[in-house]
Write a protein that holds these residues in place. Structure first.
Motif, mmCIF file in Angstrom:
data_model
loop_
_atom_site.group_PDB
_atom_site.id
_atom_site.type_symbol
_atom_site.label_atom_id
_atom_site.label_comp_id
_atom_site.label_asym_id
_atom_site.label_seq_id
_atom_site.Cartn_x
_atom_site.Cartn_y
_atom_site.Cartn_z
ATOM 1 N N ALA A 78 66.364 -7.775 68.889
ATOM 2 C CA ALA A 78 66.684 -6.489 68.264
ATOM 3 C C ALA A 78 65.406 -5.726 67.914
ATOM 4 O O ALA A 78 65.313 -4.505 68.118
ATOM 5 N N ALA A 129 74.637 -8.540 60.240
ATOM 6 C CA ALA A 129 74.491 -7.233 59.586
ATOM 7 C C ALA A 129 73.371 -7.252 58.551
ATOM 8 O O ALA A 129 72.766 -6.208 58.256
ATOM 9 N N THR A 136 67.338 -11.663 66.462
ATOM 10 C CA THR A 136 66.626 -10.705 65.619
ATOM 11 C C THR A 136 65.337 -10.255 66.286
ATOM 12 O O THR A 136 64.955 -9.074 66.207
ATOM 13 N N LYS A 147 72.857 1.135 68.904
ATOM 14 C CA LYS A 147 73.192 1.320 67.493
ATOM 15 C C LYS A 147 73.559 -0.036 66.878
ATOM 16 O O LYS A 147 74.118 -0.890 67.557
ATOM 17 N N ASN A 148 73.246 -0.193 65.577
ATOM 18 C CA ASN A 148 73.497 -1.476 64.899
ATOM 19 C C ASN A 148 72.979 -2.638 65.740
ATOM 20 O O ASN A 148 73.659 -3.644 65.954
ATOM 21 N N THR A 149 71.747 -2.482 66.211
ATOM 22 C CA THR A 149 71.202 -3.419 67.197
ATOM 23 C C THR A 149 71.150 -4.849 66.685
ATOM 24 O O THR A 149 71.516 -5.791 67.399
ATOM 25 N N GLY A 150 70.694 -5.017 65.432
ATOM 26 C CA GLY A 150 70.606 -6.374 64.888
ATOM 27 C C GLY A 150 71.957 -7.043 64.809
ATOM 28 O O GLY A 150 72.109 -8.214 65.182
ATOM 29 N N THR A 191 70.460 -8.490 58.857
ATOM 30 C CA THR A 191 69.164 -8.210 59.483
ATOM 31 C C THR A 191 68.911 -6.713 59.567
ATOM 32 O O THR A 191 67.765 -6.268 59.446
ATOM 33 N N ASP A 192 69.969 -5.928 59.790
ATOM 34 C CA ASP A 192 69.813 -4.471 59.785
ATOM 35 C C ASP A 192 69.532 -3.960 58.376
ATOM 36 O O ASP A 192 68.810 -2.986 58.189
ATOM 37 N N ARG A 193 70.096 -4.605 57.377
ATOM 38 C CA ARG A 193 69.929 -4.157 55.987
ATOM 39 C C ARG A 193 68.578 -4.585 55.417
ATOM 40 O O ARG A 193 67.894 -3.787 54.768
ATOM 41 N N LYS A 221 64.174 -2.068 69.582
ATOM 42 C CA LYS A 221 63.898 -0.896 68.760
ATOM 43 C C LYS A 221 62.449 -0.418 68.914
ATOM 44 O O LYS A 221 62.194 0.774 69.083
ATOM 45 N N TYR A 270 64.208 -6.464 60.130
ATOM 46 C CA TYR A 270 64.163 -7.573 61.073
ATOM 47 C C TYR A 270 63.090 -8.609 60.727
ATOM 48 O O TYR A 270 63.328 -9.814 60.787
#
Length: 399
Positions: A312, A260, A309, A120-123, A262-264, A316, A267
């Motif tokens: 991540a 954070a 990144t 979870k929240n991998t990036g 990168t998740d938003r 995924k 990637y």
């Protein structure tokens, strides 16, 4: 204890990678190496890193990630001892090669462990843990400079003793690993995605190009920035090491504070934006001269985000084959690093000869050309990221 192993592992990894900055001018002087020979040395060491990447995943499946992690740290301690006693170039280069074997094994082990733990929240988590690499890289050049001047029983440690002291810190993550249990070693082999299937995915090949160019740009700074500042601008070692530390401070803060995003943003878009920023800073620093040397440090903000990144993204997209995908990608990245370090030395030496090898202008232009290649690698990383973004957007597979 798993987190302690990862965090301490990245701290030691950052130290082992970046204490070479202030040591390289002294190594070059002691063994009488020119820039081309120095580039060849770093390329051969990157080859050791490449070889380690190629067999670490196999060892992980045979022995488990715990044993492989401990072995990689033990190899770095052993290399520190050998470097301390190396007074011929052949012994030194062999010892340095062994250190990069340990580094390559550790790179794969930590990446696999992170992919298994951070679901979870991998990036964000990948960038956070890699931020500890940046933190240790920030202080490593300054600490290394200080340790080289320490006297023990009337003898100065110099760069050989510094390597022994700094690499001996690998005992800390060994202790953490001994007290840990690691997930994923019990996954059946038939549940893993085979390498042949992964190799047919053009996305993975583009990710190889992105990671290779980005990491060449990242790692080359540790080996060439101090050398550039000392020779091009006549900075002393403390000033030059301070700029390298500033680069890694920007590097570490970016990973700790911007992960954070990168998740938003996604990637692949993040890879394009951050690597382009690093390229602009590097080219601006070279073109603007000494008065904008701070841009060398600022480039760390962008290039810091590339490696975690990419990890991540792989975790995924290839959740059932992350071990294989990471090994394949990082192994080819190591090949790119071998070529990249050689090219930097070759370009530097060629430009020096073009403008006059024995003239101040020739030296300056050579150093600028070699360091410009570092910026070019960041730009190439951005270009391939844009290509991948457009491909995945068309296929509606953006992550």
């Amino acid at each position: 204890m798993q987190l302690a192993t990862i965090f301490l592992g990245f701290i030691v990894f950052g130290i082992s990678e970046n204490i070479k900055g202030p040591a390289i001018p002294r190594i070059q002087f002691d063994f009488g190496l020119n820039e081309s020979q120095l580039g060849t040395l770093l390329s051969l060491n990157a080859l050791g890193y490449l070889l380690a990447c190629s067999f670490t995943a196999v060892l992980t499946r045979l022995w488990g990630i715990k044993i492989v992690s401990i072995l990689s740290f033990a190899l770095m301690i052993a290399s520190g001892v050998l470097i301390f006693f190396s007074h011929s170039y052949s012994i030194f280069s062999s010892s340095y090669f062994l250190m990069y074997i340990g580094n390559g094994m550790l790179e794969i082990a930590l990446a696999i462990l992170g992919a298994r733990i951070f679901v979870k929240n991998t990036g964000f988590m990948m960038n956070l843990t890699h931020g500890f690499y940046g933190l240790s890289s920030t202080v490593a050049p300054l600490v290394a400079t200080g340790v080289m001047s320490v006297q023990v029983f009337g003898h100065t440690l110099d760069w050989r003793g510094m390597y022994l002291v700094m690499l001996s810190l690998s005992v800390l993550p060994i202790i953490a690993a001994l007290g840990s249990s690691f997930p994923g070693d019990n996954v059946a082999h038939d549940e893993r995605v085979p390498l042949k299937k992964l190799m047919r995915d053009p996305v993975l090949w583009l990710m190889v190009l992105i990671l290779s160019s980005g990491v060449v740009s990242e790692l080359a700074v540790g080996g060439w920035l101090v050398n550039f500042l000392e020779k091009a601008y006549k900075w002393d070692t403390i000033e030059a090491s301070g700029m390298l530390s500033a680069f890694f401070l920007c590097f570490a803060l970016a990973r700790l504070l911007l992960g954070a995003l990168t998740d938003r943003f996604g990637y692949v878009l993040s890879l394009a934006l951050f690597s382009a920023f690093s390229a602009l800073c590097t080219f601006g620093a070279i073109a603007g001269g000494e008065r904008v040397a701070f841009l060398f440090a600022a480039s760390g903000i962008g290039i810091a985000m590339v490696y975690p990144t990419v990890m991540a993204f792989i975790a995924k997209r290839y959740s059932k084959g992350s071990d294989t995908a990471i090994t394949f990608t990082v192994t080819l990245m190591g090949l790119g690093s071998v070529i990249g370090n050689y090219l930097i030395g070759f370009i530097t030496e060629s430009a020096k000869r073009l403008y006059g090898s024995d003239t101040p202008l020739g030296l300056l232009r050579g150093l600028q050309a070699g360091y410009g290649f570092i910026g070019l690698c960041a730009l190439v990383c951005a270009v391939f990221s844009v290509i991948l973004y457009l491909m995945l957007k068309k296929q509606k597979e953006l992550i």
